[in-house]
Design a protein around this motif. Structure first.
Motif, PDB file in Angstrom:
ATOM      1  N   PHE A   1      19.569   2.244  22.267  1.00  0.00           N
ATOM      2  CA  PHE A   1      19.693   1.580  23.658  1.00  0.00           C
ATOM      3  C   PHE A   1      20.555   0.265  22.923  1.00  0.00           C
ATOM      4  CE2 PHE A   1      17.077  -2.325  25.502  1.00  0.00           C
ATOM      5  CZ  PHE A   1      17.033  -1.765  26.289  1.00  0.00           C
TER       6      PHE A   1
ATOM      7  N   ILE B   1      26.371  -6.253  28.346  1.00  0.00           N
ATOM      8  CA  ILE B   1      25.254  -7.158  28.508  1.00  0.00           C
ATOM      9  C   ILE B   1      24.873  -7.691  27.291  1.00  0.00           C
ATOM     10  CG2 ILE B   1      22.990  -7.105  27.868  1.00  0.00           C
ATOM     11  CD1 ILE B   1      22.547  -4.400  29.883  1.00  0.00           C
TER      12      ILE B   1
ATOM     13  N   THR C   1      21.590 -11.798  24.916  1.00  0.00           N
ATOM     14  CA  THR C   1      20.214 -10.591  25.446  1.00  0.00           C
ATOM     15  C   THR C   1      20.174  -9.596  24.709  1.00  0.00           C
ATOM     16  OG1 THR C   1      20.737 -11.170  27.750  1.00  0.00           O
ATOM     17  CG2 THR C   1      19.440  -9.406  27.762  1.00  0.00           C
TER      18      THR C   1
ATOM     19  N   ALA D   1      16.612  -7.934  23.510  1.00  0.00           N
ATOM     20  CA  ALA D   1      16.013  -6.955  24.734  1.00  0.00           C
ATOM     21  C   ALA D   1      16.087  -5.077  23.659  1.00  0.00           C
ATOM     22  CB  ALA D   1      16.784  -6.445  25.427  1.00  0.00           C
TER      23      ALA D   1
ATOM     24  N   LEU E   1      11.996  -5.459  21.960  1.00  0.00           N
ATOM     25  CA  LEU E   1      11.063  -5.509  22.950  1.00  0.00           C
ATOM     26  C   LEU E   1      10.621  -4.065  23.471  1.00  0.00           C
ATOM     27  CD1 LEU E   1      12.885  -7.540  25.607  1.00  0.00           C
ATOM     28  CD2 LEU E   1      11.100  -8.156  24.631  1.00  0.00           C
TER      29      LEU E   1
ATOM     30  N   GLN F   1       9.085  -2.338  25.235  1.00  0.00           N
ATOM     31  CA  GLN F   1       8.776  -2.010  27.139  1.00  0.00           C
ATOM     32  C   GLN F   1       7.208  -1.136  27.397  1.00  0.00           C
ATOM     33  OE1 GLN F   1      13.035  -0.170  27.944  1.00  0.00           O
ATOM     34  NE2 GLN F   1      13.422  -1.032  26.597  1.00  0.00           N
TER      35      GLN F   1
ATOM     36  N   LYS G   1       6.455   1.248  30.816  1.00  0.00           N
ATOM     37  CA  LYS G   1       7.167   1.679  32.711  1.00  0.00           C
ATOM     38  C   LYS G   1       5.114   2.003  33.070  1.00  0.00           C
ATOM     39  CE  LYS G   1      11.009   2.996  31.786  1.00  0.00           C
ATOM     40  NZ  LYS G   1      12.350   1.548  32.277  1.00  0.00           N
TER      41      LYS G   1
ATOM     42  N   ILE H   1       8.792   2.178  40.736  1.00  0.00           N
ATOM     43  CA  ILE H   1       9.748   2.244  38.546  1.00  0.00           C
ATOM     44  C   ILE H   1       9.095   0.627  38.439  1.00  0.00           C
ATOM     45  CG2 ILE H   1      10.111   2.977  36.593  1.00  0.00           C
ATOM     46  CD1 ILE H   1      10.976   5.047  38.146  1.00  0.00           C
TER      47      ILE H   1
ATOM     48  N   THR I   1       9.660  -1.455  34.550  1.00  0.00           N
ATOM     49  CA  THR I   1      10.037  -1.389  33.232  1.00  0.00           C
ATOM     50  C   THR I   1       9.584  -3.320  32.657  1.00  0.00           C
ATOM     51  OG1 THR I   1      11.948  -0.497  33.836  1.00  0.00           O
ATOM     52  CG2 THR I   1      11.573  -1.470  31.856  1.00  0.00           C
TER      53      THR I   1
ATOM     54  N   PHE J   1       9.518 -10.250  27.530  1.00  0.00           N
ATOM     55  CA  PHE J   1      11.057 -11.799  28.233  1.00  0.00           C
ATOM     56  C   PHE J   1      11.266 -11.221  29.596  1.00  0.00           C
ATOM     57  CE2 PHE J   1      15.691 -10.797  27.938  1.00  0.00           C
ATOM     58  CZ  PHE J   1      16.576 -12.077  27.465  1.00  0.00           C
ATOM     59  N   ARG J   2      11.517  -9.995  30.029  1.00  0.00           N
ATOM     60  CA  ARG J   2      12.053 -10.290  31.097  1.00  0.00           C
ATOM     61  C   ARG J   2      11.771  -8.195  32.122  1.00  0.00           C
ATOM     62  NH1 ARG J   2      18.098 -10.385  31.177  1.00  0.00           N
ATOM     63  NH2 ARG J   2      18.207 -12.872  30.644  1.00  0.00           N
TER      64      ARG J   2
ATOM     65  N   LEU K   1      19.666  -7.003  33.957  1.00  0.00           N
ATOM     66  CA  LEU K   1      20.181  -6.184  33.338  1.00  0.00           C
ATOM     67  C   LEU K   1      21.439  -6.577  33.380  1.00  0.00           C
ATOM     68  CD1 LEU K   1      18.369  -2.834  34.297  1.00  0.00           C
ATOM     69  CD2 LEU K   1      17.354  -4.488  33.020  1.00  0.00           C
TER      70      LEU K   1
ATOM     71  N   TRP L   1      19.677   7.910  34.879  1.00  0.00           N
ATOM     72  CA  TRP L   1      19.303   8.788  33.751  1.00  0.00           C
ATOM     73  C   TRP L   1      18.159  10.023  35.047  1.00  0.00           C
ATOM     74  CZ3 TRP L   1      14.767   8.105  37.012  1.00  0.00           C
ATOM     75  CH2 TRP L   1      14.472   7.239  38.003  1.00  0.00           C
TER      76      TRP L   1
ATOM     77  N   HIS M   1      14.183  11.411  34.061  1.00  0.00           N
ATOM     78  CA  HIS M   1      12.704  10.914  33.681  1.00  0.00           C
ATOM     79  C   HIS M   1      12.172  12.813  33.562  1.00  0.00           C
ATOM     80  CE1 HIS M   1      11.179   7.588  32.972  1.00  0.00           C
ATOM     81  NE2 HIS M   1      11.450   6.985  34.009  1.00  0.00           N
TER      82      HIS M   1
ATOM     83  N   LEU N   1      18.582   7.644  29.832  1.00  0.00           N
ATOM     84  CA  LEU N   1      19.338   6.721  29.982  1.00  0.00           C
ATOM     85  C   LEU N   1      20.721   6.940  29.406  1.00  0.00           C
ATOM     86  CD1 LEU N   1      17.691   3.526  29.449  1.00  0.00           C
ATOM     87  CD2 LEU N   1      17.818   4.294  31.516  1.00  0.00           C
TER      88      LEU N   1
HETATM   89  C1  RET Z   1      14.780  -5.241  29.528  1.00  0.00           C
HETATM   90  C2  RET Z   1      14.920  -6.042  29.234  1.00  0.00           C
HETATM   91  C3  RET Z   1      16.409  -7.045  30.093  1.00  0.00           C
HETATM   92  C4  RET Z   1      17.666  -6.773  29.159  1.00  0.00           C
HETATM   93  C5  RET Z   1      17.200  -5.290  29.216  1.00  0.00           C
HETATM   94  C6  RET Z   1      16.136  -4.753  29.925  1.00  0.00           C
HETATM   95  C7  RET Z   1      16.502  -3.185  30.421  1.00  0.00           C
HETATM   96  C8  RET Z   1      15.624  -2.033  31.021  1.00  0.00           C
HETATM   97  C9  RET Z   1      16.688  -0.681  31.340  1.00  0.00           C
HETATM   98  C10 RET Z   1      15.404  -0.754  32.894  1.00  0.00           C
HETATM   99  C11 RET Z   1      15.409   0.845  32.882  1.00  0.00           C
HETATM  100  C12 RET Z   1      15.254   1.281  33.942  1.00  0.00           C
HETATM  101  C13 RET Z   1      14.694   2.313  34.232  1.00  0.00           C
HETATM  102  C14 RET Z   1      13.937   2.629  35.222  1.00  0.00           C
HETATM  103  C15 RET Z   1      13.693   4.766  35.868  1.00  0.00           C
HETATM  104  O1  RET Z   1      12.860   4.635  35.211  1.00  0.00           O
HETATM  105  C16 RET Z   1      13.764  -4.559  29.227  1.00  0.00           C
HETATM  106  C17 RET Z   1      14.458  -4.976  31.672  1.00  0.00           C
HETATM  107  C18 RET Z   1      18.948  -4.609  29.849  1.00  0.00           C
HETATM  108  C19 RET Z   1      17.988  -1.062  30.949  1.00  0.00           C
HETATM  109  C20 RET Z   1      16.206   3.184  34.642  1.00  0.00           C
END
Ligand code: RET
Length: 133
Positions: A16, A25, A29, A33, A36, A38, A40, A51, A53, A57-58, A77, A106, A108, A119
């Motif tokens: 990651f 990023i 952050t 991150a 964390l 996470q 889903k 979807i 996430t 934190f966020r 992000l 990405w 799934h 990803l």
């Molecule tokens: C968080 C925390 C804050 C910083 C970052 C994050 C990354 C999130 C990502 C989400 C991807 C989501 C997808 C959804 C589809 O399935 C965890 C929010 C960088 C990379 C691909």
């Protein structure tokens, strides 16, 4: 098609850090991150997908129709504008994110009782595995 609906808790998160780096990023952050857990939350209703996430934190949320390109703003992000398209490839959900970065997207899929998320961006691949809550 397979139903991805449910609440999924992160078990592993390989590479990651490199994925966040390739997205530019910022260090602060990334430092937060990377630690964390996470979650889903996926809501799949015919060809519609939401979807979420979630983390302490966020959060990040997308809603889309499978097979229809949409504008994705990766708010919180890397804050980029993308042209995003999600399609079925067999039982796998495959997403392409067209924008400034090459080979971004990405996938799934479900294997046994685990949800997998790969990803990728440029030559970096991050692999996450989730279990049902
Ligand atoms: C968080 C925390 C804050 C910083 C970052 C994050 C990354 C999130 C990502 C989400 C991807 C989501 C997808 C959804 C589809 O399935 C965890 C929010 C960088 C990379 C691909």
């Amino acid at each position: 098609p397979i139903d991805f609906s449910g609440t999924w808790v992160m078990e592993t998160n390989d590479n990651f850090e490199d994925y966040m780096k390739i997205l530019n990023i910022d260090l602060v952050t990334r430092k937060i991150a990377i630690h964390l857990s996470q979650t889903k939350v996926i809501i799949q209703d015919a060809d519609k997908l939401t979807i979420k996430t979630l983390s302490t934190f966020r959060n990040y949320e997308i809603s889309l129709t499978i097979g229809e390109e949409f504008d994705e703003y990766t708010k919180g992000l890397d804050n980029r504008m993308l042209k995003t398209l999600v399609n079925w490839q067999g039982d796998t959900l495959v997403c392409t994110q067209k924008g400034e970065k090459a080979n971004r997207g990405w996938k799934h899929w479900i294997e046994g009782d685990k949800l997998h998320l790969e990803l990728y961006c440029e030559d970096v691949v991050c692999h996450q595995v989730f279990r049902r809550k």
